[in-house]
Design a protein around this motif. Structure first.
Motif, mmCIF file in Angstrom:
data_model
loop_
_atom_site.group_PDB
_atom_site.id
_atom_site.type_symbol
_atom_site.label_atom_id
_atom_site.label_comp_id
_atom_site.label_asym_id
_atom_site.label_seq_id
_atom_site.Cartn_x
_atom_site.Cartn_y
_atom_site.Cartn_z
ATOM 1 N N ILE A 142 37.212 1.694 27.810
ATOM 2 C CA ILE A 142 37.367 2.705 26.771
ATOM 3 C C ILE A 142 36.606 2.349 25.492
ATOM 4 C CG2 ILE A 142 39.522 1.699 25.885
ATOM 5 C CD1 ILE A 142 38.637 5.463 26.099
ATOM 6 N N HIS A 143 36.531 1.049 25.165
ATOM 7 C CA HIS A 143 35.853 0.686 23.928
ATOM 8 C C HIS A 143 34.332 0.772 24.028
ATOM 9 C CE1 HIS A 143 36.521 -3.367 25.880
ATOM 10 N NE2 HIS A 143 35.209 -3.368 25.719
ATOM 11 N N SER A 144 33.810 1.178 25.187
ATOM 12 C CA SER A 144 32.356 1.354 25.312
ATOM 13 C C SER A 144 31.884 2.664 24.698
ATOM 14 C CB SER A 144 31.950 1.331 26.785
ATOM 15 O OG SER A 144 32.409 2.500 27.452
ATOM 16 N N PHE A 145 32.828 3.568 24.435
ATOM 17 C CA PHE A 145 32.451 4.884 23.920
ATOM 18 C C PHE A 145 32.294 4.852 22.409
ATOM 19 C CE2 PHE A 145 34.791 5.756 27.885
ATOM 20 C CZ PHE A 145 33.746 6.332 28.610
ATOM 21 N N LYS A 146 31.149 4.334 21.981
ATOM 22 C CA LYS A 146 30.822 4.249 20.561
ATOM 23 C C LYS A 146 29.495 4.953 20.331
ATOM 24 C CE LYS A 146 33.034 -0.306 20.018
ATOM 25 N NZ LYS A 146 32.807 -1.718 19.694
ATOM 26 N N ASN A 147 29.472 5.878 19.384
ATOM 27 C CA ASN A 147 28.214 6.530 19.052
ATOM 28 C C ASN A 147 28.272 7.082 17.627
ATOM 29 O OD1 ASN A 147 29.641 8.964 19.267
ATOM 30 N ND2 ASN A 147 29.137 9.152 21.440
ATOM 31 N N CYS A 151 11.839 -16.478 40.982
ATOM 32 C CA CYS A 151 13.270 -16.375 40.686
ATOM 33 C C CYS A 151 13.677 -14.910 40.618
ATOM 34 C CB CYS A 151 13.602 -17.066 39.366
ATOM 35 S SG CYS A 151 13.435 -18.858 39.422
ATOM 36 N N SER A 152 14.929 -14.660 41.015
ATOM 37 C CA SER A 152 15.396 -13.289 41.177
ATOM 38 C C SER A 152 16.718 -13.080 40.466
ATOM 39 C CB SER A 152 15.547 -12.986 42.675
ATOM 40 O OG SER A 152 16.046 -11.689 42.894
ATOM 41 N N SER A 153 16.944 -11.848 40.019
ATOM 42 C CA SER A 153 18.220 -11.503 39.395
ATOM 43 C C SER A 153 18.504 -10.025 39.621
ATOM 44 C CB SER A 153 18.207 -11.816 37.896
ATOM 45 O OG SER A 153 17.207 -11.061 37.229
ATOM 46 N N VAL A 154 19.793 -9.691 39.601
ATOM 47 C CA VAL A 154 20.213 -8.293 39.689
ATOM 48 C C VAL A 154 21.303 -8.077 38.651
ATOM 49 C CG1 VAL A 154 21.217 -6.479 41.125
ATOM 50 C CG2 VAL A 154 19.657 -8.156 42.149
ATOM 51 N N ASN A 155 21.118 -7.071 37.803
ATOM 52 C CA ASN A 155 22.143 -6.711 36.823
ATOM 53 C C ASN A 155 23.007 -5.602 37.417
ATOM 54 O OD1 ASN A 155 22.886 -7.097 33.781
ATOM 55 N ND2 ASN A 155 23.016 -4.897 34.157
ATOM 56 N N VAL A 156 24.286 -5.901 37.668
ATOM 57 C CA VAL A 156 25.163 -4.955 38.366
ATOM 58 C C VAL A 156 26.193 -4.307 37.451
ATOM 59 C CG1 VAL A 156 24.907 -6.158 40.567
ATOM 60 C CG2 VAL A 156 26.824 -6.737 39.056
ATOM 61 N N GLY A 157 26.197 -4.671 36.163
ATOM 62 C CA GLY A 157 27.196 -4.098 35.274
ATOM 63 C C GLY A 157 26.791 -4.184 33.821
ATOM 64 N N THR A 158 27.303 -3.255 33.021
ATOM 65 C CA THR A 158 27.173 -3.322 31.574
ATOM 66 C C THR A 158 28.450 -2.769 30.968
ATOM 67 O OG1 THR A 158 26.267 -1.109 31.149
ATOM 68 C CG2 THR A 158 24.684 -2.822 31.746
ATOM 69 N N THR A 159 28.659 -3.076 29.708
ATOM 70 C CA THR A 159 29.820 -2.537 29.007
ATOM 71 C C THR A 159 29.733 -1.015 28.910
ATOM 72 O OG1 THR A 159 30.080 -4.575 27.733
ATOM 73 C CG2 THR A 159 31.084 -2.605 26.816
ATOM 74 N N LYS A 160 28.524 -0.479 28.839
ATOM 75 C CA LYS A 160 28.332 0.964 28.691
ATOM 76 C C LYS A 160 28.484 1.742 29.999
ATOM 77 C CE LYS A 160 27.293 1.959 24.332
ATOM 78 N NZ LYS A 160 28.043 2.986 23.573
ATOM 79 N N THR A 161 28.186 1.104 31.122
ATOM 80 C CA THR A 161 28.147 1.848 32.393
ATOM 81 C C THR A 161 29.219 1.448 33.384
ATOM 82 O OG1 THR A 161 26.569 0.283 33.372
ATOM 83 C CG2 THR A 161 25.657 2.178 32.189
ATOM 84 N N GLY A 162 29.843 0.292 33.201
ATOM 85 C CA GLY A 162 30.798 -0.191 34.180
ATOM 86 C C GLY A 162 30.144 -1.122 35.183
ATOM 87 N N ILE A 163 30.768 -1.287 36.354
ATOM 88 C CA ILE A 163 30.281 -2.218 37.380
ATOM 89 C C ILE A 163 29.984 -1.453 38.664
ATOM 90 C CG2 ILE A 163 30.790 -4.285 38.735
ATOM 91 C CD1 ILE A 163 32.840 -5.028 36.549
ATOM 92 N N ASN A 164 28.794 -1.628 39.185
ATOM 93 C CA ASN A 164 28.388 -1.008 40.441
ATOM 94 C C ASN A 164 28.927 -1.851 41.597
ATOM 95 O OD1 ASN A 164 27.106 -0.010 42.717
ATOM 96 N ND2 ASN A 164 25.091 0.151 41.753
#
Length: 454
Positions: free
Chosen positions: A449-454, A147-160
């Motif tokens: 914008i709400h991904s910028f949490k640190n 089985c295969s998967s590709v992660n193309v986006g995250t809340t922190k990085t956006g969508i490729n």
């Protein structure tokens, strides 16, 4: 402590209401297998998997016999192969050789599926990532358990979006190479946003790089149990409804905890998480859509469906976290079309559409799952659907996924037959208006914008 008395309390659930442990998934790190020589890499991968998982199936069977709890699947997840093969793989064919090694190892130890033929490309693709992605059609068409998967986006990085565009083409190519079996290869491939590192459910399972060398994750499923419990409170108010779901989820999770701890002890491998997901099967009475109907809908897809699903998902999570300190993975409700008989029925009478399913994914655990679409659908249209679903996950800080099956040679109104737990699915209509110019822009959609949490 969990004891046998708690299991005895669930005997009725097991015997009459389709409660089962859907999977014991053994996560295995392959990082120590990395080698610049492709032959040596494959040897190390095969030996690591077969040595670590040699007793997985027999232990699962022993636990099933000991407690009378059905353990439906025994599976393996491995470190994303794009990382493991980066040094040795110069071509897509090299990655296919690794897929064949994974298949050989899975057959040797007797597991149902092995996941992790994967790439994580939410911000960009390496040379190895792209080669693996381009190898997916051949890898999935020449193996049965990989089985295969590709992660193309995250809340922190956006969508490729470069990856999203490419995957529309890859899904169609996979469909074409497996068209003799209703494009079944696509059922073994998932596109993710915010993919969890510890998901035990296929086809999206992989062993995250933050995980230990080996780990036991268990996925429990009990939509029939929840449906039966709700029948006892038919017509009651929402407070009673919610309490009933929560208490039922608690009991189901305790069963999973027992199985996970026993498997961990017998295998000598640490316990990771319990994934309490209401994962349906084609069996009558084992349906998430039936739960929605019991809540008060004529069909899944009727007005109120998204609210009912949100309620269900939230109460399942609340009950689960009270029962175990290590609830993880996806843990909620799956809404696949082909694997849920009442979802199939809803699709047949046009009660539910692709757009309604997309709205439902805003509040459920996964996304557009096991949806058969016309084989004539354009690659850019598939990419547009993926982008929509990834955006829901990115903005809402949740996992979303797409498992679309463009069935080559079939159109709306026909039926695709997948068999086994995958069931069958009516071919659903897709919006015919073009998104070509959008998909072809290339680049990356920035993080919100709400991904910028640190």
């Amino acid at each position: 402590m969990i004891n046998v008395l708690e299991v005895l309390e669930t005997n009725k659930m097991i015997e009459q209401e389709n409660l089962d442990v859907r999977t014991i998934t053994l996560g295995i790190s392959l990082i120590d297998c990395i080698d610049s020589d492709i032959k040596e890499l494959n040897r190390k991968i095969y030996e690591k998997i077969t040595k670590t998982a040699k007793n997985l199936v027999s232990v699962g069977n022993e636990i099933e016999q000991m407690y009378g709890i059905p353990v439906v699947n025994k599976r393996i997840s491995v470190t994303p192969i794009s990382l493991i093969g980066a040094s040795a793989c110069k071509t897509s064919e090299d990655f296919v050789r690794i897929a064949e090694t994974l298949e050989k190892a899975a057959l040797e130890v007797g597991v149902n599926f092995i996941g992790g033929y994967s790439a994580l490309v939410s911000k960009g693709m390496t040379f190895a990532d792209e080669k693996l992605i381009r190898s997916i059609p051949k890898a999935l068409s020449t193996t049965s358990r990989v089985c295969s998967s590709v992660n193309v986006g995250t809340t922190k990085t956006g969508i490729n979006m470069d990856a999203v565009k490419l995957l529309g083409e890859i899904i169609l190519e996979t469909a074409e190479l497996t068209k003799e079996v209703d494009s079944l290869g696509c059922a073994k491939f998932v596109v993710f946003c915010n993919a969890p590192d510890d998901n035990p459910f296929m086809a999206g399972a992989f062993h995250g790089v933050t995980e230990a060398d080996a780990i036991i994750n268990v996925g429990v499923s009990g939509p029939g149990v929840v449906k039966k419990a709700l029948e006892e409170v038919r017509g009651e108010n929402f407070e009673i409804l919610c309490e009933t779901i929560k208490k039922t989820a608690f009991k189901v999770t305790r069963v999973g905890q027992l199985v996970a701890q026993e498997a961990s002890k017998r295998l000598g491998i640490p316990f990771g998480i319990i994934d309490l997901s209401l994962a349906p099967t084609p069996a009558i009475g084992d349906s998430v859509a039936e739960i929605l109907e019991e809540i008060g809908l004529e069909y899944a897809g009727a007005p109120g469906t998204t609210a009912a699903l949100a309620l269900l998902n939230d109460q399942v999570k609340k009950g689960g976290v009270m029962a175990s300190s290590f609830v993880g993975g996806l843990s909620g409700a799956f809404i696949p079309v082909s694997e849920d008989q009442r979802m199939i029925d809803a699709a047949k009478v046009n009660a539910i559409s692709l757009e309604k399913l997309e709205a439902m994914t805003c509040v459920c655990s996964v996304g557009l799952d096991m949806i058969a679409i016309p084989g004539s659908t354009k690659a850019t249209t598939i990419s547009g659907i993926i982008a929509d679903e990834m955006a829901i996950g990115m903005i809402n800080q949740k996992t979303t996924a797409v498992r679309l099956i463009p069935v080559i040679g079939k159109e709306v109104g026909e039926v695709a037959e997948f068999g086994g737990l995958l069931g069958y699915a009516p071919i659903m209509p897709v919006n015919q208006y073009s998104c070509d110019a959008f998909v072809n822009r290339g680049g990356r959609i920035p993080a919100p914008i709400h991904s910028f949490k640190n």
